[in-house]
Design a protein around this motif. Structure first.
Motif, mmCIF file in Angstrom:
data_model
loop_
_atom_site.group_PDB
_atom_site.id
_atom_site.type_symbol
_atom_site.label_atom_id
_atom_site.label_comp_id
_atom_site.label_asym_id
_atom_site.label_seq_id
_atom_site.Cartn_x
_atom_site.Cartn_y
_atom_site.Cartn_z
ATOM 1 N N ILE A 8 0.841 -1.194 0.000
ATOM 2 C CA ILE A 8 0.000 0.000 0.000
ATOM 3 C C ILE A 8 0.876 1.242 0.000
ATOM 4 C CG2 ILE A 8 -1.595 1.377 1.391
ATOM 5 C CD1 ILE A 8 -2.886 -1.205 2.269
ATOM 6 N N LEU A 9 1.956 1.193 0.752
ATOM 7 C CA LEU A 9 2.814 2.360 0.891
ATOM 8 C C LEU A 9 3.822 2.517 -0.245
ATOM 9 C CD1 LEU A 9 3.652 2.192 4.688
ATOM 10 C CD2 LEU A 9 2.083 3.752 3.563
ATOM 11 N N SER A 10 3.912 1.539 -1.150
ATOM 12 C CA SER A 10 4.916 1.642 -2.200
ATOM 13 C C SER A 10 4.691 2.930 -2.979
ATOM 14 C CB SER A 10 4.858 0.431 -3.128
ATOM 15 O OG SER A 10 3.644 0.426 -3.821
ATOM 16 N N ASN A 11 5.766 3.590 -3.297
ATOM 17 C CA ASN A 11 5.750 4.876 -4.003
ATOM 18 C C ASN A 11 5.139 5.998 -3.187
ATOM 19 O OD1 ASN A 11 6.868 3.623 -6.224
ATOM 20 N ND2 ASN A 11 4.868 3.144 -7.082
ATOM 21 N N SER A 12 4.877 5.782 -1.896
ATOM 22 C CA SER A 12 4.264 6.854 -1.117
ATOM 23 C C SER A 12 5.280 7.937 -0.767
ATOM 24 C CB SER A 12 3.633 6.303 0.163
ATOM 25 O OG SER A 12 4.626 5.742 0.993
ATOM 26 N N ASN A 13 6.542 7.581 -0.688
ATOM 27 C CA ASN A 13 7.560 8.598 -0.448
ATOM 28 C C ASN A 13 8.884 8.109 -1.000
ATOM 29 O OD1 ASN A 13 9.229 7.291 1.733
ATOM 30 N ND2 ASN A 13 7.203 7.180 2.652
ATOM 31 N N LYS A 14 9.756 9.052 -1.250
ATOM 32 C CA LYS A 14 11.057 8.714 -1.821
ATOM 33 C C LYS A 14 12.199 9.021 -0.852
ATOM 34 C CE LYS A 14 9.042 7.760 -5.676
ATOM 35 N NZ LYS A 14 8.452 6.472 -5.720
ATOM 36 N N ASP A 15 11.905 9.739 0.232
ATOM 37 C CA ASP A 15 12.968 10.197 1.120
ATOM 38 C C ASP A 15 13.261 9.240 2.269
ATOM 39 O OD1 ASP A 15 13.123 12.502 -0.393
ATOM 40 O OD2 ASP A 15 11.608 13.517 0.822
ATOM 41 N N ASN A 18 9.997 2.768 3.629
ATOM 42 C CA ASN A 18 8.686 2.421 4.178
ATOM 43 C C ASN A 18 8.793 1.442 5.345
ATOM 44 O OD1 ASN A 18 7.142 4.029 2.492
ATOM 45 N ND2 ASN A 18 7.154 2.511 0.870
ATOM 46 N N GLN A 19 9.769 0.535 5.265
ATOM 47 C CA GLN A 19 9.949 -0.408 6.367
ATOM 48 C C GLN A 19 10.328 0.341 7.643
ATOM 49 O OE1 GLN A 19 9.345 -3.799 6.372
ATOM 50 N NE2 GLN A 19 9.546 -3.468 8.566
ATOM 51 N N LYS A 20 11.100 1.412 7.493
ATOM 52 C CA LYS A 20 11.482 2.211 8.652
ATOM 53 C C LYS A 20 10.254 2.870 9.272
ATOM 54 C CE LYS A 20 15.472 4.144 8.942
ATOM 55 N NZ LYS A 20 16.667 4.984 8.807
ATOM 56 N N LEU A 21 9.330 3.315 8.426
ATOM 57 C CA LEU A 21 8.081 3.894 8.947
ATOM 58 C C LEU A 21 7.273 2.843 9.705
ATOM 59 C CD1 LEU A 21 6.947 6.070 5.909
ATOM 60 C CD2 LEU A 21 7.959 6.852 8.055
ATOM 61 N N MET A 22 7.216 1.636 9.169
ATOM 62 C CA MET A 22 6.480 0.564 9.857
ATOM 63 C C MET A 22 7.148 0.220 11.184
ATOM 64 S SD MET A 22 3.920 0.221 8.079
ATOM 65 C CE MET A 22 3.283 -0.996 9.188
ATOM 66 N N ASP A 23 8.473 0.176 11.186
ATOM 67 C CA ASP A 23 9.202 -0.107 12.422
ATOM 68 C C ASP A 23 8.996 1.015 13.436
ATOM 69 O OD1 ASP A 23 10.103 -2.466 11.336
ATOM 70 O OD2 ASP A 23 12.084 -1.686 10.790
ATOM 71 N N TYR A 24 8.888 2.241 12.942
ATOM 72 C CA TYR A 24 8.629 3.377 13.824
ATOM 73 C C TYR A 24 7.262 3.211 14.499
ATOM 74 C CZ TYR A 24 7.755 8.167 15.380
ATOM 75 O OH TYR A 24 7.459 9.274 16.139
ATOM 76 N N GLU A 38 11.322 11.271 12.959
ATOM 77 C CA GLU A 38 10.598 12.441 13.458
ATOM 78 C C GLU A 38 11.062 13.719 12.760
ATOM 79 O OE1 GLU A 38 11.294 11.917 17.619
ATOM 80 O OE2 GLU A 38 9.686 10.422 17.802
ATOM 81 N N MET A 39 12.349 13.833 12.461
ATOM 82 C CA MET A 39 12.851 14.998 11.733
ATOM 83 C C MET A 39 12.295 15.012 10.310
ATOM 84 S SD MET A 39 14.521 16.796 13.812
ATOM 85 C CE MET A 39 15.203 17.959 12.666
ATOM 86 N N TRP A 40 12.189 13.845 9.696
ATOM 87 C CA TRP A 40 11.616 13.753 8.357
ATOM 88 C C TRP A 40 10.138 14.156 8.381
ATOM 89 C CZ3 TRP A 40 7.722 10.494 6.523
ATOM 90 C CH2 TRP A 40 7.523 10.524 5.135
ATOM 91 N N MET A 41 9.424 13.739 9.430
ATOM 92 C CA MET A 41 8.000 14.038 9.537
ATOM 93 C C MET A 41 7.755 15.537 9.710
ATOM 94 S SD MET A 41 6.451 10.700 11.598
ATOM 95 C CE MET A 41 6.230 11.627 13.042
ATOM 96 N N LEU A 51 0.874 9.211 9.628
ATOM 97 C CA LEU A 51 1.506 8.399 10.678
ATOM 98 C C LEU A 51 0.833 8.611 12.033
ATOM 99 C CD1 LEU A 51 5.301 8.541 9.822
ATOM 100 C CD2 LEU A 51 3.829 6.539 9.846
ATOM 101 N N GLU A 52 0.460 9.858 12.335
ATOM 102 C CA GLU A 52 -0.235 10.114 13.594
ATOM 103 C C GLU A 52 -1.579 9.393 13.621
ATOM 104 O OE1 GLU A 52 -0.527 14.314 14.262
ATOM 105 O OE2 GLU A 52 1.634 14.546 14.530
ATOM 106 N N GLY A 53 -2.259 9.377 12.492
ATOM 107 C CA GLY A 53 -3.526 8.649 12.414
ATOM 108 C C GLY A 53 -3.328 7.171 12.640
ATOM 109 N N LEU A 54 -2.286 6.603 12.060
ATOM 110 C CA LEU A 54 -1.999 5.182 12.253
ATOM 111 C C LEU A 54 -1.635 4.891 13.709
ATOM 112 C CD1 LEU A 54 0.033 4.375 9.010
ATOM 113 C CD2 LEU A 54 -2.271 3.584 9.588
#
Length: 121
Positions: A8-15, A18-24, A38-41, A51-54
């Protein structure tokens, strides 16, 4: 399941990965990696809101259920869209054949009428 969420998250961001977001979200990152996310967010408002919604959804099982539901709905939507597109193509090709047949009939009738007219010399 985690792979479904990454789909679902593929291509959602390039910076950021996505696995790091899931681990977060699941709390598996070191303090330094959490700080990096958090700095990226801070620079990405839309992703931050997502991410806050999730995070507010709470519970990994609940999240997995939502992801499964999203994937099912996405596949259903894609299938319906493909079916509609195929129906449109069939309908279009039908009218193309009808138009060609109509033009051929007109040409044949014109030929017959022209050949039947007596020629004056």
């Amino acid at each position: 399941m985690n792979n479904d969420l990454l789909n679902i998250l593929s291509n959602s961001n390039k910076d950021i990965d996505n696995q790091k977001l899931m681990d977060y979200l699941s709390g598996k990152l070191s303090d330094q990696e959490k700080h990096e996310v958090e700095m990226w967010m801070v620079d990405n408002d839309f992703e931050n809101e997502a991410l806050e919604g999730l995070q507010q959804m709470g519970g990994n099982k609940k999240l997995e259920g939502y992801v499964d539901q999203l994937n099912k709905e996405l596949h259903h939507y894609i299938k319906d869209k493909k079916t509609r597109r195929e129906k449109r193509q069939l309908n279009t090709s039908f009218w193309v054949y009808v138009t060609i047949a109509f033009i051929l009939i007109i040409i044949i009738l014109a030929y017959v009428v022209i050949t039947r007219i007596p020629h004056h010399q």
